[in-house]
Design a protein around this motif. Structure first.
Motif, PDB file in Angstrom:
ATOM      1  N   ASP A 211       0.693  -1.110  -0.003  1.00 18.80           N
ATOM      2  CA  ASP A 211      -0.118  -0.012  -0.002  1.00 18.80           C
ATOM      3  C   ASP A 211       0.894   1.399   0.049  1.00 18.80           C
ATOM      4  OD1 ASP A 211      -2.106  -1.236  -0.115  1.00 18.80           O
ATOM      5  OD2 ASP A 211      -3.274  -0.800   1.653  1.00 18.80           O
ATOM      6  N   ASN A 214      -2.916   5.215  -2.329  1.00 11.24           N
ATOM      7  CA  ASN A 214      -4.423   4.929  -2.084  1.00 11.24           C
ATOM      8  C   ASN A 214      -4.975   4.291  -3.608  1.00 11.24           C
ATOM      9  OD1 ASN A 214      -4.046   5.994   0.377  1.00 11.24           O
ATOM     10  ND2 ASN A 214      -4.965   8.078  -0.256  1.00 11.24           N
ATOM     11  N   ASN A 215      -4.527   4.981  -4.611  1.00 11.02           N
ATOM     12  CA  ASN A 215      -5.258   4.631  -5.846  1.00 11.02           C
ATOM     13  C   ASN A 215      -4.483   4.426  -7.229  1.00 11.02           C
ATOM     14  OD1 ASN A 215      -8.045   4.007  -4.921  1.00 11.02           O
ATOM     15  ND2 ASN A 215      -8.072   5.981  -4.379  1.00 11.02           N
ATOM     16  N   ASN A 242      -3.252  -4.014  -1.228  1.00 11.01           N
ATOM     17  CA  ASN A 242      -4.685  -4.203  -1.807  1.00 11.01           C
ATOM     18  C   ASN A 242      -4.842  -2.840  -2.759  1.00 11.01           C
ATOM     19  OD1 ASN A 242      -4.901  -3.583   0.976  1.00 11.01           O
ATOM     20  ND2 ASN A 242      -6.883  -2.972   0.477  1.00 11.01           N
ATOM     21  N   HIS A 243      -4.415  -1.592  -1.987  1.00  8.18           N
ATOM     22  CA  HIS A 243      -4.787  -0.455  -2.746  1.00  8.18           C
ATOM     23  C   HIS A 243      -4.051  -0.199  -3.888  1.00  8.18           C
ATOM     24  CE1 HIS A 243      -7.625   1.738   0.107  1.00  8.18           C
ATOM     25  NE2 HIS A 243      -7.268   0.878   0.793  1.00  8.18           N
ATOM     26  N   ASP A 247      -7.945  -0.773  -7.450  1.00  7.29           N
ATOM     27  CA  ASP A 247      -9.067  -1.531  -7.650  1.00  7.29           C
ATOM     28  C   ASP A 247     -10.302  -0.516  -6.984  1.00  7.29           C
ATOM     29  OD1 ASP A 247      -8.198  -3.728  -8.879  1.00  7.29           O
ATOM     30  OD2 ASP A 247      -7.997  -4.954  -6.846  1.00  7.29           O
ATOM     31  N   TYR A 248     -10.058   0.449  -6.223  1.00  3.20           N
ATOM     32  CA  TYR A 248     -11.232   1.403  -5.680  1.00  3.20           C
ATOM     33  C   TYR A 248     -10.985   2.706  -6.516  1.00  3.20           C
ATOM     34  CZ  TYR A 248      -9.609  -2.064  -2.332  1.00  3.20           C
ATOM     35  OH  TYR A 248      -9.223  -3.133  -1.598  1.00  3.20           O
ATOM     36  N   TYR A 249     -10.707   2.781  -7.656  1.00  2.00           N
ATOM     37  CA  TYR A 249     -10.515   3.970  -8.339  1.00  2.00           C
ATOM     38  C   TYR A 249     -11.506   3.619  -9.674  1.00  2.00           C
ATOM     39  CZ  TYR A 249      -8.826   7.989 -10.500  1.00  2.00           C
ATOM     40  OH  TYR A 249      -8.757   9.177 -11.259  1.00  2.00           O
ATOM     41  N   LYS A 250     -12.117   4.472 -10.098  1.00  2.00           N
ATOM     42  CA  LYS A 250     -13.074   4.585 -11.285  1.00  2.00           C
ATOM     43  C   LYS A 250     -12.073   4.937 -12.729  1.00  2.00           C
ATOM     44  CE  LYS A 250     -17.419   5.608 -13.389  1.00  2.00           C
ATOM     45  NZ  LYS A 250     -18.821   6.494 -13.093  1.00  2.00           N
ATOM     46  N   LYS A 257      -6.122   1.285 -16.324  1.00  2.00           N
ATOM     47  CA  LYS A 257      -5.838   0.552 -15.038  1.00  2.00           C
ATOM     48  C   LYS A 257      -4.511   0.000 -15.055  1.00  2.00           C
ATOM     49  CE  LYS A 257      -7.664  -2.459 -11.667  1.00  2.00           C
ATOM     50  NZ  LYS A 257      -8.937  -3.433 -10.995  1.00  2.00           N
ATOM     51  N   ARG A 303     -13.654  -9.436   0.388  1.00  4.91           N
ATOM     52  CA  ARG A 303     -13.672  -8.066  -0.273  1.00  4.91           C
ATOM     53  C   ARG A 303     -12.501  -7.710  -0.524  1.00  4.91           C
ATOM     54  NH1 ARG A 303     -14.656  -7.523   5.243  1.00  4.91           N
ATOM     55  NH2 ARG A 303     -13.017  -6.026   6.352  1.00  4.91           N
TER      56      ARG A 303
END
Length: 414
Positions: A211, A214-215, A242-243, A247-250, A257, A303
């Protein structure tokens, strides 16, 4: 975003809490003069309405600094949580009142079942009301105080003993860092101060357990010049958390990506860090060797992703007498490492941040995150195997730390 179900539900809950807590405000201020009560009521509803407005309008404040937006949102959530905690005490009191009322209705009847006059209205407990307000206010105050702790790095020094550690590696000094989350930083000098603290420990090797961002990879644009100052005689090694996968970004496309992940891998390389992607390296001293294994993110929780392949990373290290595994998520330890790889002596993880909220005093530690993660911070031992979970160098979401400080871990092997 303003009209999302989450924000609508949250706003509705906040309004209900406001009305509930206001009944208690009226009770505890009952002995005050009318002017004082008017000031208290006006202040209460002014703060409550502003909090609701911030909740709905915050997404429109794109031109204000990210740190300011994060703090505003955290204050609103802090107000909500403070009132929620206070309401637990009020609810206990209301249950007491309801029980007494019901008992009175059942007991104050004559033999023919007709109700006779009872003792009257059952009032709220002023003590429980004040106690609830005190607990709620304390929680909100600690969250505000926590803003000042986000760069207050704590150096934790531990010594770990292993019977099978080669003699040449006894006394090896490892610095573990985890969860930098550069996208949350707003004070580059404070971050650099932490890096200098790492260097002052004179580690033999530095291990980063995931990590970095964040994204997006560009979150490191201003911080590469800080973290490339990290150096050690045996190198700086890293893995992904995981960050880091975005995966948490559009993303506009899967290709975008993928390019971001490739760029992030390039960031590790440009800083001189050796990024281990389901692979191992052999560390050698005086013709003796230990294995350092690094895998991509692997979680036992649904998750979070399972990108890592420990079987692939482990292959070829079977004959090495001592093994260290870098795996971001501590749930990996019980789910795969301990059952299938009993010869992995030490696993280093992060991920949980200790929830950035809890209590840590000698002999006792607690955080709400422990109800999700069995191993959530510090050292864990099972048989000959050990796991250390670092509480993180950075922060995400709540821009602060309460009780669980950002961590720099110095591990000495013996």
């Amino acid at each position: 975003m303003r009209n999302s179900p989450f924000f609508i539900i949250l706003a509705g809950l906040m309004l209900l809490l406001d009305l509930y807590v206001f009944q208690i405000i009226k009770l505890v201020s009952n002995s005050s003069g009318s002017r004082v009560r008017a000031i208290i009521f006006f202040s209460y509803w002014t703060v409550s309405v502003i909090a609701l407005l911030i909740l709905f309008l915050l997404p429109l404040f794109e031109n204000i600094p990210k740190a300011s937006r994060s703090i505003l949102f955290s204050v609103v959530i802090g107000i909500f949580l403070g009132k929620l905690i206070a309401s637990i005490f009020f609810l206990i009191d209301d249950i007491r009142r309801a029980t007494q009322w019901l008992a009175a209705k059942l007991l104050f009847r004559n033999t023919e079942g007709e109700e006779i006059q009872d003792s009257g209205k059952i009032t709220r407990s002023v003590f429980l009301s004040w106690l609830g307000l005190a607990f709620g206010g304390t929680l909100f105050s600690t969250l505000l105080y926590g803003f000042s702790n986000k760069y207050n790095y704590e150096i934790k020094k531990i010594k770990l003993s292993f019977s099978n550690l080669p003699d040449s590696f006894k006394g090896l000094k490892i610095v573990q860092l985890s969860d930098i989350h550069s996208g949350s930083f707003t004070d580059i000098k404070a971050v650099e101060k932490g890096v200098k603290e790492v260097q002052s420990l004179k580690p033999d090797i530095i291990l980063f357990t995931g990590d970095l961002v964040n994204n997006t990879a560009d979150e490191m644009d201003f911080y590469q010049k800080v973290f490339n100052q990290l150096s050690a005689p045996m190198g700086v090694y890293s893995i992904l958390g995981n960050h880091d996968y975005g995966d948490y970004y559009k993303w506009p496309s899967l290709e975008a990506k993928k390019k971001n992940l490739d760029a992030l891998k390039g960031v590790h390389k440009s800083m001189g860090w050796s990024l281990l992607l389901d692979e191992h390296v052999l560390l050698e001293k005086n013709e003796e060797k230990i294995a350092l294994i690094g895998i991509q993110n692997w979680s036992a929780l649904k998750r979070f992703p399972k990108y890592g392949n420990l079987k692939k990373a482990y292959q070829g290290a079977e004959h090495i007498p001592f093994k260290i595994l870098m795996s971001h998520d501590p749930t990996h330890w019980d789910a795969e490492v301990r059952p299938d790889y009993s010869d992995i002596d030490l696993m280093l993880s992060g991920h949980t941040h200790g929830m950035q909220f809890g209590i840590e005093i000698p002999g006792f530690k607690w955080s709400p995150v422990q109800y999700v993660y069995k191993q959530w911070m510090g050292l864990y031992e099972e048989g000959n195997q050990k796991l250390y979970v670092n509480s993180g160098y950075g922060f995400i979401g709540y821009p602060g730390r309460v009780g669980i400080l950002p961590e720099i871990t110095l591990i000495e092997l013996s």
